[in-house]
Design a protein around this motif. Structure first.
Motif, PDB file in Angstrom:
ATOM      1  N   TYR A   1       4.326  -3.374   3.826  1.00 33.56           N
ATOM      2  CA  TYR A   1       4.255  -3.032   2.218  1.00 33.56           C
ATOM      3  C   TYR A   1       2.890  -3.606   1.830  1.00 33.56           C
ATOM      4  CZ  TYR A   1       5.715  -7.658   0.770  1.00 33.56           C
ATOM      5  OH  TYR A   1       5.637  -9.196   0.530  1.00 33.56           O
ATOM      6  N   SER A   2       2.612  -2.741   0.618  1.00 32.92           N
ATOM      7  CA  SER A   2       1.266  -3.154  -0.126  1.00 32.92           C
ATOM      8  C   SER A   2       1.895  -4.345  -1.242  1.00 32.92           C
ATOM      9  CB  SER A   2       0.680  -1.980  -1.011  1.00 32.92           C
ATOM     10  OG  SER A   2      -0.293  -2.516  -1.902  1.00 32.92           O
TER      11      SER A   2
ATOM     12  N   SER B   1       5.772   6.048   3.161  1.00 30.19           N
ATOM     13  CA  SER B   1       4.988   7.025   4.017  1.00 30.19           C
ATOM     14  C   SER B   1       5.541   7.088   5.237  1.00 30.19           C
ATOM     15  CB  SER B   1       3.276   6.617   4.236  1.00 30.19           C
ATOM     16  OG  SER B   1       2.814   7.660   5.031  1.00 30.19           O
TER      17      SER B   1
ATOM     18  N   VAL C   1      -0.646   4.052   2.950  1.00 29.60           N
ATOM     19  CA  VAL C   1      -0.240   2.894   2.337  1.00 29.60           C
ATOM     20  C   VAL C   1      -1.280   1.879   2.145  1.00 29.60           C
ATOM     21  CG1 VAL C   1       1.320   0.865   2.328  1.00 29.60           C
ATOM     22  CG2 VAL C   1       1.999   3.221   3.219  1.00 29.60           C
TER      23      VAL C   1
ATOM     24  N   GLN D   1      -4.461   5.064  -1.977  1.00 25.19           N
ATOM     25  CA  GLN D   1      -3.041   4.663  -1.850  1.00 25.19           C
ATOM     26  C   GLN D   1      -2.025   5.757  -2.332  1.00 25.19           C
ATOM     27  OE1 GLN D   1      -0.602   1.513  -3.908  1.00 25.19           O
ATOM     28  NE2 GLN D   1      -0.978   0.298  -2.106  1.00 25.19           N
TER      29      GLN D   1
ATOM     30  N   ALA E   1       1.437   5.619  -0.939  1.00 23.68           N
ATOM     31  CA  ALA E   1       2.734   5.241  -0.840  1.00 23.68           C
ATOM     32  C   ALA E   1       2.732   3.565  -0.990  1.00 23.68           C
ATOM     33  CB  ALA E   1       3.443   5.791   0.340  1.00 23.68           C
ATOM     34  N   ALA E   2       3.715   3.047  -0.987  1.00 23.31           N
ATOM     35  CA  ALA E   2       3.756   1.599  -0.983  1.00 23.31           C
ATOM     36  C   ALA E   2       4.342   0.961   0.289  1.00 23.31           C
ATOM     37  CB  ALA E   2       4.737   1.238  -2.081  1.00 23.31           C
TER      38      ALA E   2
ATOM     39  N   VAL F   1       5.370   1.571   4.649  1.00 19.41           N
ATOM     40  CA  VAL F   1       5.570   2.300   5.830  1.00 19.41           C
ATOM     41  C   VAL F   1       6.227   1.409   6.865  1.00 19.41           C
ATOM     42  CG1 VAL F   1       3.345   1.343   6.770  1.00 19.41           C
ATOM     43  CG2 VAL F   1       4.210   3.416   7.472  1.00 19.41           C
TER      44      VAL F   1
END
Length: 444
Positions: free
Chosen positions: A162-163, A197, A274, A279, A281-282, A284
């Motif tokens: 995740y981000s 994602s 991500v 960006q 999506a947050a 994957v």
């Protein structure tokens, strides 16, 4: 059998360095022992084949160099590419078989053993494996009660990446349960960033999604039965797991681009969505190899720009640990069996694994490898999670299946889970289709 899920990421993980490397045999230097080895194999040559190219081949060469320095043997490595079975079969027929093959799947190992190609590993190797590995890894290297394969390299396919920036902006926290994961996903989506994602362009990431949910929800015993097709894919546990997966796949606010967009997204792109410059999506979901892609291709810092949390538990089950790996086997048709066995015994030691661990891009199922030897803190944490799982680890289910069901693009489980991603409204119908495809592939 086709290559395992992790194998589909090799080109992406190797980066630009891979493009400059020829897929030809690489001789590993011998010479005087740096560690005071007895040089008892001086003048002998051991040939090794495996799928690795690029950075992975370079790092494995360091391991083989360490063996050379210890024993005096010369070791020559050649890449088979992904078609291990075909290449090795041709080499055996042509009288030019390698001594050792690094086999990338349980199914391939079983295929080789049942064709009579493999020599049983020695009692010394078995004893070394017993000291250093959870029993489950020896079980996966055993066919019809004979130990043939020493697992040297592993992957951890139960990590959600995740981000941190996206999570911070949304006020979201990593999830520990599947219900929390869905809730976190909606929190992120409400902040303006789709939660996940999903790489649906190939079927293998979708099998990994299913396997993690199924292992946690249905438990290890049912997982083993389904992997061996001892229970049908129409079993209630399968239908339930598909329904659980469908709650995420069917929610357009949780999947970037919805199902149709995910079906156009390949694995490297799912990571880029991500952690790339734009960006989309947050989060994957995929294995530990996401980290290498973030570092090598996107030039972001793992642990700062990209973090992970373990795949969450489902319906009160244990948090799953799904793995894959490469096993060293000795061919009967090889020309130097004694030295080959010595090499495999070396690969069973913490010393051998530590060489690659220090180089990076590697996880070992060997529980005796010091955590401090791993290249960075994130890899250290993943490796510790893998070995701490002990006998709860389960090998990637699709890698245990016949290729026609678990490893072929546009067919079997891959195709049917892609169809399910497109429309997850009828888990029971999907289960019946999966069972029909599995029964055909297993010859039932």
């Amino acid at each position: 059998m086709r290559r395992p899920a992790v194998r589909h990421t090799r080109a992406a993980l190797s980066g630009a360095a891979a493009l400059g490397l020829a897929l030809t045999a690489t001789a590993c230097s011998g010479g005087a022992s740096a560690g005071g080895g007895k040089q008892e194999l001086s003048g002998q040559t051991v040939t090794v084949a495996g799928v690795w190219t690029g950075v992975e081949q370079q790092n494995f060469k360091k391991v083989l160099d360490a063996f050379s320095e210890k024993t005096g043997a010369k070791v020559v490595f050649s890449s088979t590419g992904d078609n291990v079975s075909t290449v090795v079969g041709s080499q055996i027929e042509g009288g030019n078989a390698p001594d050792v093959v690094m086999v990338p799947q349980v199914g391939v190992l079983q295929q080789f053993a049942r064709k009579g190609w493999l020599a049983p590993l020695t009692a010394d190797i078995g004893a070394e494996a017993k000291r250093n590995f959870a029993q489950i890894w020896k079980d996966y290297g055993t066919v019809d009660k004979t130990y043939y394969g020493l697992y040297f390299k592993a992957s951890h396919k139960s990590t959600v990446w995740y981000s941190p920036e996206a999570f911070s902006q949304a006020g979201a926290e990593p999830a520990t349960t599947y219900q929390q994961l869905l809730k976190t996903g909606h929190t992120l989506s409400d902040s303006g960033v789709p939660a996940f994602s999903v790489a649906g362009e190939a079927g293998w990431p979708l099998t990994d999604w299913f396997e993690n949910i199924y292992l946690s929800q249905a438990g290890g015993e049912n997982y083993d039965k389904l992997a061996a097709h001892k229970i049908p894919w129409t079993d209630r546990t399968v239908v339930k797991a598909l329904g659980t997966l469908g709650k995420l796949f069917g929610d357009k606010s949780l999947v970037a681009g919805g199902g149709s967009g995910a079906l156009r997204t390949d694995f490297p792109e799912s990571v880029q969505q991500v952690f790339g410059p734009e960006q989309k999506a947050a989060m994957v979901y995929e294995g530990d190899f996401v980290g290498a892609l973030v570092t090598d291709e996107l030039h972001k810092q793992v642990g700062k720009d990209a973090k992970f949390f373990p795949f969450p538990s489902v319906d009160g089950g244990k948090a799953p640990v799904v793995s894959g790996g490469d096993a060293a086997v000795v061919l009967k048709a090889g020309k130097n069996r004694k030295a080959a066995m010595d090499l495999v015994k070396f690969l069973a030691t913490p010393e051998a694994s530590s060489v690659w661990a220090k180089a990076g891009g590697y996880l070992s199922p060997n529980k005796k490898v010091p955590a401090a030897d791993y290249h960075d803190a994130v890899t250290r944490r993943i490796a510790t999670s893998l070995t701490a799982a002990g006998n709860s680890v389960r090998f990637d289910m699709s890698d245990q299946a016949p290729a026609a069901f678990g490893g072929t693009q546009g067919a079997g489980e891959w195709k049917l889970l892609q169809d399910f991603l497109r429309d997850p409204s009828d888990p029971e119908a999907t289960a019946h289709k999966l069972e029909a495809a599995a029964a055909k592939a297993y010859g039932k």
